[in-house]
Enzyme design. Structure first.
Site, PDB file in Angstrom:
ATOM      1  N   ASP A  37       0.462  -4.554   2.386  1.00 22.05           N
ATOM      2  CA  ASP A  37      -0.699  -4.814   3.242  1.00 22.05           C
ATOM      3  C   ASP A  37      -1.933  -4.238   2.555  1.00 22.05           C
ATOM      4  OD1 ASP A  37      -2.561  -5.143   5.225  1.00 22.05           O
ATOM      5  OD2 ASP A  37      -1.455  -4.056   6.769  1.00 22.05           O
ATOM      6  N   HIS A  38      -2.587  -5.060   1.729  1.00 21.91           N
ATOM      7  CA  HIS A  38      -3.693  -4.602   0.885  1.00 21.91           C
ATOM      8  C   HIS A  38      -4.966  -5.391   1.159  1.00 21.91           C
ATOM      9  CE1 HIS A  38      -2.202  -1.977  -2.608  1.00 21.91           C
ATOM     10  NE2 HIS A  38      -1.243  -1.974  -1.696  1.00 21.91           N
ATOM     11  N   GLY A 106      -1.978   5.462   3.976  1.00 22.86           N
ATOM     12  CA  GLY A 106      -2.930   4.578   3.326  1.00 22.86           C
ATOM     13  C   GLY A 106      -3.507   5.051   2.015  1.00 22.86           C
ATOM     14  N   GLU A 107      -4.334   4.164   1.444  1.00 18.37           N
ATOM     15  CA  GLU A 107      -5.018   4.435   0.174  1.00 18.37           C
ATOM     16  C   GLU A 107      -6.498   4.070   0.295  1.00 18.37           C
ATOM     17  OE1 GLU A 107      -2.606   1.743  -0.128  1.00 18.37           O
ATOM     18  OE2 GLU A 107      -0.887   3.075  -0.339  1.00 18.37           O
ATOM     19  N   ASN A 110      -7.818   0.372  -0.273  1.00 14.44           N
ATOM     20  CA  ASN A 110      -7.855  -0.646   0.769  1.00 14.44           C
ATOM     21  C   ASN A 110      -8.710  -0.276   1.963  1.00 14.44           C
ATOM     22  OD1 ASN A 110      -5.803  -2.337  -0.542  1.00 14.44           O
ATOM     23  ND2 ASN A 110      -4.459  -0.606  -0.102  1.00 14.44           N
TER      24      ASN A 110
END
Length: 320
Positions: A37-38, A106-107, A110
Site C-alpha cells: 500500500d504505497h 508506515g514510512e 508514502n
C-alpha cells in the site's frame, strides 16, 4: 503446512496488471494474495504505485478462493483510522470474508504527501491510538474516541463481512510485538527472526498467525536476475529504521548509490535454481512463520514466474 502467499507489489506493476497477476496466482495454487500500500515506489525504476484499495476491491471480485491481505497499510497519516476500518470491512464483504487487514506504522516515503512525518515516538503513540479505533469498528461497535492524536466523535461501519475482519500488526521489536499481541489477530514481519515471534508469544500472541515475506528473483539467467534486483530492490537491505524516514525515491537512490550488485544478491536468491528459492522461503518456516508471501522482483516477469511456480516451486514448498 505453511500458507504460501504471492505479493501483489504495487510499486512494480499497474492496476490492471496487478488484478491479472492475482487471478493467475490464484489459478496457480497460491493460498494468499498480499498487497503493498504505497503512494510512491521505492525507486523510480520500479515505475508504479496505484491506489492499493481500488485494486484490492477489483481483486476481491475477480478471485474466489485465495485469502487477501494488505501488507501493510499505515493508519496514521494518509488515512484516518476510522476510514481504514470502513474500507477494510468493505473488502471483507466483497471477498466473502477472505480479507485480513495488515497494519504497520508506515514510512515517510508514502505518508509525507499529506504533511510532515512525525518523529518515531509520536508515530508509535499514533499507531496505538489507531489500533484502539480500528478494532472496535471492525467488530461492529459504535465508537466515540478522544485521544492525543485522533478524535472520533461518532462512528459505525455499516457494511461488514459475517465475521469481523482480522487484523495483523507489523512488528520489529518488543514494543510493536506487544501491540500486535494486544490488539491484533496476527504478527507481520519481513525478517525471518525467531526472536520477534518469541516476543510476540510472550506478550500473549501464542497460537495466532505469523505472516512473513521473502523476496526472490526467478529467471532463466542468474546474471540478468541480479541486475534486476540491483536496479529495483537495492533499498531492501537498509533496514526499517532507515526506510521509514527517507522521504522519496530520489532519497533511496542516493542512499543506495554505493550498494553493489553482489551485496543485493547475497540477500535475495536469483536465477533458475529452485533449491535456492526454497531455502530462502525455508528460513521463515524454520523461524516459526505460518504464512509466507513471496515477492517476485521485476514487474515484467510475473507471468513467467507464476507458470514456473505452479510447476516447480509450489510443489516443493508444500513439502516444508
Amino acid at each position: 503446512m505453511v500458507s504460501v502467499g504471492y505479493t501483489l507489489m504495487s510499486e512494480q506493476a499497474g492496476p490492471k496488471q496487478l488484478v491479472d497477476h492475482a487471478v493467475r496466482a490464484e489459478a496457480a495454487g497460491f493460498d494468499q494474495l498480499v498487497m503493498s500500500d504505497h503512494y510512491y515506489p521505492w525507486l523510480d525504476s520500479q515505475g508504479h504505485s496505484p491506489y492499493a484499495w481500488s485494486v484490492l476491491g477489483a481483486v476481491a471480485h475477480a478471485t474466489s478462493r485465495a485469502q487477501l491481505m494488505s501488507f501493510v497499510t499505515c493508519p496514521i497519516r494518509r488515512y484516518h483510522p476510522a476510514v481504514v476500518a470502513q474500507k477494510a470491512s468493505t473488502i471483507g464483504a466483497l471477498s466473502d470474508g477472505r480479507f485480513t487487514l495488515g497494519l504497520g506504522a508506515g514510512e515517510n516515503l508514502n505518508e509525507h504527501v499529506v504533511g510532515g512525518w512525525p518523529h518515531v515516538q509520536q508515530r508509535h503513540e499514533m499507531f496505538e491510538e489507531a489500533l484502539q479505533i480500528i478494532r472496535p469498528l471492525l467488530n461492529g461497535e459504535t465508537l466515540t474516541f478522544s485521544g492525543n492524536h485522533f478524535d472520533v466523535p461518532d462512528a459505525y461501519v455499516w457494511d461488514r463481512p459475517d465475521q469481523p475482519v482480522p487484523m495483523a500488526v507489523a512488528a520489529s521489536g518488543r514494543q510493536s510485538a506487544t501491540l500486535a499481541a494486544e490488539y491484533g489477530n496476527g504478527l507481520i514481519s519481513t525478517e525471518p527472526d525467531r526472536h520477534i515471534i518469541e516476543m510476540y508469544d510472550d506478550a500473549g500472541g501464542a497460537g495466532q498467525p505469523r505472516y512473513g515475506q521473502v523476496a526472490i528473483c526467478y529467471g532463466p539467467d542468474e546474471a540478468e536476475c541480479r541486475k534486476i534486483v540491483h536496479d529495483q530492490f537495492r533499498w531492501f537491505g537498509m533496514g526499517w529504521k532507515v526506510n521509514a524516514d527517507l522521504p522519496g525515491p530520489e532519497s533511496f537512490a542516493a542512499a543506495t548509490q554505493f550498494v553493489r550488485e553482489e551485496d543485493v544478491a547475497e540477500g535475495i536468491s536469483c536465477g533458475p535454481d529452485v533449491d535456492a528459492h526454497v531455502e530462502a522461503f525455508r528460513k521463515f518456516v524454520d523461524a516459526g512463520f505460518t504464512h509466507v508471501a513471496i515477492i517476485q522482483v521485476g514487474g515484467e516477469s510475473q507471468p513467467m514466474f507464476l507458470d514456473w511456480a505452479q510447476e516447480q516451486l509450489l510443489p516443493r514448498l508444500r513439502e516444508l
